[in-house]
Design a protein around this motif. Structure first.
Motif, PDB file in Angstrom:
ATOM      1  N   GLU A 126       0.838  -1.269  -0.024  1.00  0.00           N
ATOM      2  CA  GLU A 126       0.004  -0.206  -0.050  1.00  0.00           C
ATOM      3  C   GLU A 126       0.931   1.329  -0.015  1.00  0.00           C
ATOM      4  O   GLU A 126       1.889   1.343   0.507  1.00  0.00           O
ATOM      5  CB  GLU A 126      -0.800   0.041   1.150  1.00  0.00           C
ATOM      6  CG  GLU A 126      -1.956  -1.369   1.433  1.00  0.00           C
ATOM      7  CD  GLU A 126      -3.082  -0.917   2.443  1.00  0.00           C
ATOM      8  OE1 GLU A 126      -3.217   0.262   2.781  1.00  0.00           O
ATOM      9  OE2 GLU A 126      -3.722  -2.307   2.383  1.00  0.00           O
ATOM     10  N   GLN A 195      -0.817   9.746  -7.716  1.00  0.00           N
ATOM     11  CA  GLN A 195      -1.769   8.747  -8.409  1.00  0.00           C
ATOM     12  C   GLN A 195      -1.113   8.339  -9.586  1.00  0.00           C
ATOM     13  O   GLN A 195      -2.055   7.827 -10.407  1.00  0.00           O
ATOM     14  CB  GLN A 195      -3.118   9.598  -8.828  1.00  0.00           C
ATOM     15  CG  GLN A 195      -3.727  10.236  -7.500  1.00  0.00           C
ATOM     16  CD  GLN A 195      -4.045   9.183  -6.379  1.00  0.00           C
ATOM     17  OE1 GLN A 195      -4.231   9.631  -5.220  1.00  0.00           O
ATOM     18  NE2 GLN A 195      -4.039   7.883  -6.662  1.00  0.00           N
ATOM     19  N   THR A 213      -1.436   3.084  -8.195  1.00  0.00           N
ATOM     20  CA  THR A 213      -2.121   3.754  -7.512  1.00  0.00           C
ATOM     21  C   THR A 213      -3.162   4.602  -8.543  1.00  0.00           C
ATOM     22  O   THR A 213      -4.051   5.529  -8.114  1.00  0.00           O
ATOM     23  CB  THR A 213      -1.418   5.076  -6.568  1.00  0.00           C
ATOM     24  OG1 THR A 213      -0.436   5.713  -7.622  1.00  0.00           O
ATOM     25  CG2 THR A 213      -0.429   4.320  -5.953  1.00  0.00           C
ATOM     26  N   MET A 216      -6.874   3.684  -7.939  1.00  0.00           N
ATOM     27  CA  MET A 216      -7.619   3.712  -6.528  1.00  0.00           C
ATOM     28  C   MET A 216      -8.743   4.322  -7.056  1.00  0.00           C
ATOM     29  O   MET A 216      -9.246   5.144  -7.993  1.00  0.00           O
ATOM     30  CB  MET A 216      -6.939   4.833  -5.700  1.00  0.00           C
ATOM     31  CG  MET A 216      -5.724   4.660  -4.868  1.00  0.00           C
ATOM     32  SD  MET A 216      -4.892   5.870  -3.993  1.00  0.00           S
ATOM     33  CE  MET A 216      -3.672   5.123  -3.428  1.00  0.00           C
TER      34      MET A 216
END
Length: 288
Positions: A126, A195, A213, A216
């Motif tokens: 993560e 991101q 990412t 997400m």
């Protein structure tokens, strides 16, 4: 900057990585990297340091969590649609929040110790978001201004405790050693787009997670803003933002869970890598 700490528990020293990847000791500049170091003023002071004038650490030994004084260890569940699918759960209409215990925190390569009787311990790479300035009811437009930097987190999870033991997720998420963080805290200026970071995880050399990412459900700015409406975020608080698919629970035809002797390797582009060996219950590996 890439900030880090090294040394045995209770005797950690502050350091930074230079442009050549060498570890430079910061002990002559600050006594430790803590929550106050993560403020804009603290980071600006560190940015002015000429790393070429600092001693090079040739034997780093243990890499500690990248800063001291973590307050809250906040996590976001089911924040990747494909991970929600492999968990046989819908994408949540709002972010799912839970906490890891602060005592779960360990260095990026420290031993991971299975709880007594564990049969379903799992892995999750993560993106960690570290708060640098107090955030309370902040807008999404200004949310990233409150971020000091980013790091790698392994959100280790005992699925039986999490799902089958008649309680909140915290039971399976907050066990001792279930929160490896690091190796570095990479300051926000070096991560122009949180991101757009590739992430991966391997167990015993086999790649299980390959993600980004980019996918997400709820982006970093939204998460900081959203969470700040339920609790004040303080410098040193960390938000672990969810995992892409490929966890052990989602493997087909049968789940795969961690056992003693397994080795996890994981990383996020630009934020470094972690490596942990899994051990049977042994309190001396936790308390050392």
């Amino acid at each position: 900057m890439k900030l880090m700490r090294y040394g045995k528990k209770g005797n950690e020293k502050p350091a930074a990585l230079d442009a050549n990847g060498q570890v430079c000791d910061l002990s002559s500049v600050i006594s430790d990297i803590d929550a106050s170091s993560l403020s804009p003023t603290g980071l600006a002071k560190l940015a002015e340091v000429d790393l070429n004038r600092l001693p090079i650490v040739t034997d780093v030994g243990r890499i500690a969590p990248p800063y001291a004084g973590m307050g809250k260890f906040i996590c976001v569940g089911l924040n990747y649609a494909d991970h929600a699918a492999e968990s046989n759960l819908p994408v949540p209409p709002e972010p799912v929040l839970f906490m890891k215990a602060a005592s779960a925190l360990i260095g990026c390569n420290d031993p991971v110790v299975l709880p007594q009787g564990s049969v379903k311990t799992d892995w999750e790479v993560e993106l960690g978001v570290v708060i640098g300035t107090k955030a309370r009811y902040v807008s999404e437009d200004t949310a990233l201004d409150h971020v000091a930097g980013y790091c790698v987190v392994n959100d280790i999870s005992e699925r039986e405790y999490q799902i089958e033991r008649a309680g909140q997720w915290d039971k399976g998420k907050g066990c001792d050693t279930f929160g490896p963080v690091g190796p570095w805290l990479v300051t926000r200026d070096e991560v122009p787009d949180p991101q757009n970071l590739d992430m991966w995880l391997e167990v015993n050399g086999k790649r299980f997670q390959n993600g980004s990412t980019r996918t997400m459900v709820y982006k970093v700015a939204h998460l900081v803003s959203y969470i700040s409406r339920f609790m004040t975020l303080y410098p040193g608080d960390i938000i672990s933002t969810g995992t892409p698919p490929g966890v052990g629970m989602g493997q087909k035809p049968l789940p795969i869970y961690l056992k003693a002797g397994d080795v996890m390797r994981l990383g996020i582009a630009g934020l470094g890598e972690q490596r942990q060996t899994v051990h049977e219950w042994n309190p001396s590996l936790i308390d050392d």
